[in-house]
Design a protein around this motif. Structure first.
Motif, PDB file in Angstrom:
ATOM      1  N   ASN A 150       3.608   1.616   3.158  1.00  0.00           N
ATOM      2  CA  ASN A 150       4.521   0.459   2.011  1.00  0.00           C
ATOM      3  C   ASN A 150       3.711  -0.489   1.262  1.00  0.00           C
ATOM      4  O   ASN A 150       3.650   0.162  -0.042  1.00  0.00           O
ATOM      5  CB  ASN A 150       5.613  -0.491   2.080  1.00  0.00           C
ATOM      6  CG  ASN A 150       6.548   0.210   3.375  1.00  0.00           C
ATOM      7  OD1 ASN A 150       7.373   1.393   2.759  1.00  0.00           O
ATOM      8  ND2 ASN A 150       7.166  -0.254   3.880  1.00  0.00           N
ATOM      9  N   PHE A 151       2.448  -0.918   1.291  1.00  0.00           N
ATOM     10  CA  PHE A 151       1.658  -1.288   0.840  1.00  0.00           C
ATOM     11  C   PHE A 151       1.167  -0.795  -0.588  1.00  0.00           C
ATOM     12  O   PHE A 151       0.905  -0.808  -1.299  1.00  0.00           O
ATOM     13  CB  PHE A 151       0.625  -1.970   1.433  1.00  0.00           C
ATOM     14  CG  PHE A 151      -0.009  -3.221   0.814  1.00  0.00           C
ATOM     15  CD1 PHE A 151       0.003  -4.342   0.570  1.00  0.00           C
ATOM     16  CD2 PHE A 151      -1.293  -2.538   1.192  1.00  0.00           C
ATOM     17  CE1 PHE A 151      -1.406  -4.670  -0.536  1.00  0.00           C
ATOM     18  CE2 PHE A 151      -2.598  -3.113   0.607  1.00  0.00           C
ATOM     19  CZ  PHE A 151      -2.504  -4.057  -0.648  1.00  0.00           C
ATOM     20  N   VAL A 152       0.297   0.488   0.043  1.00  0.00           N
ATOM     21  CA  VAL A 152      -0.398   1.550  -0.717  1.00  0.00           C
ATOM     22  C   VAL A 152       0.066   1.848  -1.500  1.00  0.00           C
ATOM     23  O   VAL A 152      -0.185   1.910  -2.350  1.00  0.00           O
ATOM     24  CB  VAL A 152      -1.062   2.617   0.891  1.00  0.00           C
ATOM     25  CG1 VAL A 152      -2.189   3.615  -0.139  1.00  0.00           C
ATOM     26  CG2 VAL A 152      -1.735   1.245   1.652  1.00  0.00           C
ATOM     27  N   TYR A 153       1.097   2.886  -1.209  1.00  0.00           N
ATOM     28  CA  TYR A 153       2.537   3.711  -1.966  1.00  0.00           C
ATOM     29  C   TYR A 153       2.884   2.763  -3.671  1.00  0.00           C
ATOM     30  O   TYR A 153       2.848   3.388  -4.568  1.00  0.00           O
ATOM     31  CB  TYR A 153       3.569   3.998  -1.165  1.00  0.00           C
ATOM     32  CG  TYR A 153       3.394   5.377  -0.515  1.00  0.00           C
ATOM     33  CD1 TYR A 153       1.757   6.662  -0.622  1.00  0.00           C
ATOM     34  CD2 TYR A 153       3.566   5.414   1.314  1.00  0.00           C
ATOM     35  CE1 TYR A 153       1.531   6.668  -0.146  1.00  0.00           C
ATOM     36  CE2 TYR A 153       3.143   6.020   2.099  1.00  0.00           C
ATOM     37  CZ  TYR A 153       1.792   7.087   1.603  1.00  0.00           C
ATOM     38  OH  TYR A 153       1.550   8.261   2.385  1.00  0.00           O
ATOM     39  N   ASP A 154       3.163   1.013  -3.221  1.00  0.00           N
ATOM     40  CA  ASP A 154       3.423   0.851  -3.669  1.00  0.00           C
ATOM     41  C   ASP A 154       2.470   0.307  -5.382  1.00  0.00           C
ATOM     42  O   ASP A 154       2.448   0.500  -6.326  1.00  0.00           O
ATOM     43  CB  ASP A 154       4.142  -0.773  -3.452  1.00  0.00           C
ATOM     44  CG  ASP A 154       5.360  -0.558  -2.445  1.00  0.00           C
ATOM     45  OD1 ASP A 154       6.607   0.359  -3.285  1.00  0.00           O
ATOM     46  OD2 ASP A 154       5.550  -1.919  -2.146  1.00  0.00           O
ATOM     47  N   ALA A 155       1.562   0.512  -4.423  1.00  0.00           N
ATOM     48  CA  ALA A 155       0.492  -0.374  -5.549  1.00  0.00           C
ATOM     49  C   ALA A 155      -0.619   1.533  -5.411  1.00  0.00           C
ATOM     50  O   ALA A 155      -0.627   1.027  -6.908  1.00  0.00           O
ATOM     51  CB  ALA A 155      -1.347  -0.764  -4.146  1.00  0.00           C
ATOM     52  N   VAL A 156      -0.206   2.037  -5.501  1.00  0.00           N
ATOM     53  CA  VAL A 156      -1.015   3.114  -6.823  1.00  0.00           C
ATOM     54  C   VAL A 156      -0.172   4.009  -7.061  1.00  0.00           C
ATOM     55  O   VAL A 156      -0.304   4.810  -8.114  1.00  0.00           O
ATOM     56  CB  VAL A 156      -1.853   4.842  -5.120  1.00  0.00           C
ATOM     57  CG1 VAL A 156      -2.239   3.975  -4.251  1.00  0.00           C
ATOM     58  CG2 VAL A 156      -0.541   5.127  -4.759  1.00  0.00           C
ATOM     59  N   THR A 157       1.325   3.605  -6.746  1.00  0.00           N
ATOM     60  CA  THR A 157       2.070   4.011  -7.760  1.00  0.00           C
ATOM     61  C   THR A 157       3.159   3.238  -8.459  1.00  0.00           C
ATOM     62  O   THR A 157       4.198   3.744  -9.515  1.00  0.00           O
ATOM     63  CB  THR A 157       3.323   4.783  -7.259  1.00  0.00           C
ATOM     64  OG1 THR A 157       4.238   3.660  -6.513  1.00  0.00           O
ATOM     65  CG2 THR A 157       2.884   5.851  -5.962  1.00  0.00           C
ATOM     66  N   LEU A 158       2.177   2.724  -9.310  1.00  0.00           N
ATOM     67  CA  LEU A 158       2.056   1.774  -9.843  1.00  0.00           C
ATOM     68  C   LEU A 158       2.556   1.947 -11.991  1.00  0.00           C
ATOM     69  O   LEU A 158       1.754   3.230 -12.065  1.00  0.00           O
ATOM     70  CB  LEU A 158       1.454  -0.108  -9.584  1.00  0.00           C
ATOM     71  CG  LEU A 158       1.891  -1.048 -11.031  1.00  0.00           C
ATOM     72  CD1 LEU A 158       2.245  -1.894  -9.639  1.00  0.00           C
ATOM     73  CD2 LEU A 158      -0.047  -1.447 -10.899  1.00  0.00           C
ATOM     74  N   ASP A 159       3.225   1.205 -12.413  1.00  0.00           N
ATOM     75  CA  ASP A 159       3.172   1.718 -14.370  1.00  0.00           C
ATOM     76  C   ASP A 159       2.223   1.090 -14.745  1.00  0.00           C
ATOM     77  O   ASP A 159       1.887   0.000 -15.430  1.00  0.00           O
ATOM     78  CB  ASP A 159       4.538   0.683 -14.406  1.00  0.00           C
ATOM     79  CG  ASP A 159       4.478   1.261 -15.876  1.00  0.00           C
ATOM     80  OD1 ASP A 159       3.595   2.502 -16.143  1.00  0.00           O
ATOM     81  OD2 ASP A 159       6.243   1.152 -16.536  1.00  0.00           O
ATOM     82  N   TRP A 160       1.054   2.034 -14.536  1.00  0.00           N
ATOM     83  CA  TRP A 160       0.257   1.501 -15.005  1.00  0.00           C
ATOM     84  C   TRP A 160       0.211   1.180 -16.562  1.00  0.00           C
ATOM     85  O   TRP A 160      -1.520   0.912 -17.183  1.00  0.00           O
ATOM     86  CB  TRP A 160      -1.272   2.698 -14.749  1.00  0.00           C
ATOM     87  CG  TRP A 160      -0.969   3.336 -13.349  1.00  0.00           C
ATOM     88  CD1 TRP A 160      -0.263   4.308 -12.129  1.00  0.00           C
ATOM     89  CD2 TRP A 160      -1.625   2.438 -12.603  1.00  0.00           C
ATOM     90  NE1 TRP A 160      -1.255   4.013 -11.428  1.00  0.00           N
ATOM     91  CE2 TRP A 160      -1.637   2.487 -10.714  1.00  0.00           C
ATOM     92  CE3 TRP A 160      -2.431   1.049 -12.765  1.00  0.00           C
ATOM     93  CZ2 TRP A 160      -2.773   1.809  -9.947  1.00  0.00           C
ATOM     94  CZ3 TRP A 160      -2.829   0.244 -11.583  1.00  0.00           C
ATOM     95  CH2 TRP A 160      -2.851   0.518 -10.522  1.00  0.00           C
ATOM     96  N   ASP A 161       0.927   2.002 -17.342  1.00  0.00           N
ATOM     97  CA  ASP A 161       0.850   1.923 -18.766  1.00  0.00           C
ATOM     98  C   ASP A 161       1.186   0.629 -19.160  1.00  0.00           C
ATOM     99  O   ASP A 161       0.439   0.002 -20.067  1.00  0.00           O
ATOM    100  CB  ASP A 161       1.798   2.736 -19.520  1.00  0.00           C
ATOM    101  CG  ASP A 161       1.831   4.684 -19.750  1.00  0.00           C
ATOM    102  OD1 ASP A 161       0.369   4.848 -19.550  1.00  0.00           O
ATOM    103  OD2 ASP A 161       2.559   5.058 -19.791  1.00  0.00           O
ATOM    104  N   ALA A 162       1.836  -0.002 -18.103  1.00  0.00           N
ATOM    105  CA  ALA A 162       2.268  -1.339 -18.881  1.00  0.00           C
ATOM    106  C   ALA A 162       1.228  -2.519 -17.957  1.00  0.00           C
ATOM    107  O   ALA A 162       1.313  -3.454 -18.485  1.00  0.00           O
ATOM    108  CB  ALA A 162       3.261  -1.903 -16.947  1.00  0.00           C
ATOM    109  N   GLN A 163       0.673  -2.284 -16.788  1.00  0.00           N
ATOM    110  CA  GLN A 163      -0.462  -2.745 -16.494  1.00  0.00           C
ATOM    111  C   GLN A 163      -1.660  -2.941 -17.402  1.00  0.00           C
ATOM    112  O   GLN A 163      -2.034  -3.785 -17.705  1.00  0.00           O
ATOM    113  CB  GLN A 163      -1.025  -2.208 -15.230  1.00  0.00           C
ATOM    114  CG  GLN A 163      -1.914  -2.838 -13.781  1.00  0.00           C
ATOM    115  CD  GLN A 163      -1.664  -3.740 -13.468  1.00  0.00           C
ATOM    116  OE1 GLN A 163      -0.271  -4.540 -13.360  1.00  0.00           O
ATOM    117  NE2 GLN A 163      -2.569  -4.571 -13.659  1.00  0.00           N
ATOM    118  N   GLY A 164      -1.831  -1.858 -18.044  1.00  0.00           N
ATOM    119  CA  GLY A 164      -3.116  -1.449 -18.997  1.00  0.00           C
ATOM    120  C   GLY A 164      -2.654  -2.367 -20.410  1.00  0.00           C
ATOM    121  O   GLY A 164      -3.596  -2.670 -20.559  1.00  0.00           O
ATOM    122  N   GLU A 165      -1.806  -3.167 -20.831  1.00  0.00           N
ATOM    123  CA  GLU A 165      -0.841  -3.498 -21.553  1.00  0.00           C
ATOM    124  C   GLU A 165      -1.121  -5.089 -21.427  1.00  0.00           C
ATOM    125  O   GLU A 165      -1.737  -5.604 -21.830  1.00  0.00           O
ATOM    126  CB  GLU A 165       0.443  -2.976 -21.808  1.00  0.00           C
ATOM    127  CG  GLU A 165       0.822  -2.153 -22.986  1.00  0.00           C
ATOM    128  CD  GLU A 165       2.064  -1.792 -23.122  1.00  0.00           C
ATOM    129  OE1 GLU A 165       3.050  -2.456 -23.105  1.00  0.00           O
ATOM    130  OE2 GLU A 165       2.624  -0.809 -23.428  1.00  0.00           O
TER     131      GLU A 165
END
Length: 360
Positions: A150-165
């Motif tokens: 759960n830890f790994v999959y939650d981390a790799v499937t983040l909303d990368w557009d929002a994180q980038g902002e």
């Protein structure tokens, strides 16, 4: 197959490496990650890419290094492979995290030196390093297999557009700044110039998960002392309580409470291994647990990491010197308490909270 594995594979192929028809792709992974590798191959076939799969088994590497005489040559056949490669996908996944713990540090250093041209070629390509949630990795993290998945999959499937902002706000601050000062507790007070260098917004193009902002210090500008109070796990050993003193960029003194001999091997690799190649600031709030895995740990919010060794060329300005080394070793400072990051004398983070976040 767990649908999250297929989502992980899509993120690797489409987001991180943008594979296209005709691309030559190398996938390097341990056999424990065969489900993820299978899902990646399906996508590569669908995209019309050409693929070579390599088994990254640490038992093989250990056997080779322990049988050698530390007189290694650059493997020209491996270099030739990567010269003809467009995309490199590397997957980690441990069955035994301590497999290489009995390889002498000086042997690892010698091998790193010989492999440096290969490393440089690999970094010039579209590449991605990611993690498969293997049982050995879960054990190292002190987590159940399910919790680690759960830890790994939650981390790799983040909303990368929002994180980038979110991260772009810090990128803008650093790119407008010249000097960074980092203080934490009584044992960390270090300053460095970043003038003329470039801050990068890591949204999982190379590292998956991503979630940091990183740049390079001007090579001879680092001065002060740092207590890296979070441990690192390297060559099958836990290196803890690292303290380093810098003068005019160079590591002039260091110690560790545990496995200091690993640092001996790192700093003796070459001249560049005694200079900082990276300053990174973790901003991924979804990574909320220390796991002895630098791919995740360096991205945690409330942390700063500094890497001795090679700098990423894209972070170094044309008028500044690129630090080159066969090593790149990240070490982490916990910034959650009694800690400040300043840029040109202005506080941009206090006790883990950024100036643009609520609660600053």
């Amino acid at each position: 197959m767990d649908p999250r594995i297929r989502e992980h594979a899509r993120t690797i192929v489409d987001h991180s490496t943008s594979v296209e028809a005709g691309d030559n792709v190398v996938v390097s992974a341990p056999s424990v990650a065969e489900d993820l590798v299978t899902a990646i191959h399906e996508l590569l076939g669908d995209r019309g890419a050409n693929v070579v799969a390599m088994d990254a088994n640490p038992r093989f590497t250990r056997a080779f290094l322990r049988a050698g005489d530390d007189d290694y040559e650059t493997p020209e056949h491996v270099l030739a492979l990567y010269e003809e490669t467009d995309v490199i996908i590397r997957v980690r996944g441990e069955t035994n995290a301590t497999e290489q713990s009995d390889v002498p540090p000086e042997t690892n250093a010698a091998y790193k030196r010989a492999y440096k041209p290969v490393q440089g070629e690999m970094l010039s390509k579209r590449w991605c390093l990611t993690q498969y949630p293997a049982k050995g990795s879960a054990q190292l993290a002190g987590m159940s297999t399910e919790a680690y998945e759960n830890f790994v999959y939650d981390a790799v499937t983040l909303d990368w557009d929002a994180q980038g902002e979110l991260q772009q706000q810090l990128v803008d601050i650093l790119n407008d700044g010249d000097e960074v000062r980092i203080t934490s507790g009584d044992e960390t007070d270090v300053t460095m110039s970043i003038a003329g260098n470039t801050a990068i917004n890591d949204t999982a193009e190379h590292n998956l998960p991503g979630g940091e902002v990183f740049t390079a210090p001007v090579r001879d500008s680092v001065n002060g002392e740092v207590h890296f109070d979070l441990p690192l796990y390297r060559q099958g050993r836990e290196v803890s309580g690292v303290r380093v003193r810098f003068e005019d960029g160079e590591v002039v003194d260091y110690s560790a409470e545990g496995n200091e001999e690993v640092l001996d091997g790192v700093f003796d690799t070459d001249e560049g291994a005694r200079y900082l190649g990276e300053l990174g600031i973790g901003m991924n709030r979804g990574i909320d647990q220390f796991t002895y895995n630098m791919l995740f740990d360096e991205k945690m919010g409330d942390t700063v990491h500094m890497a001795v060794g090679s700098a990423y060329p894209e972070t170094v300005g044309a008028d500044n010197e690129l630090n080159e080394s066969a090593e790149h070793v990240d070490m982490i400072v916990d910034m959650s308490e009694d800690s400040v990051i300043e840029v040109d004398g202005e506080v941009v983070q206090r006790d883990g909270t950024f100036v643009f976040e609520d609660g600053f």
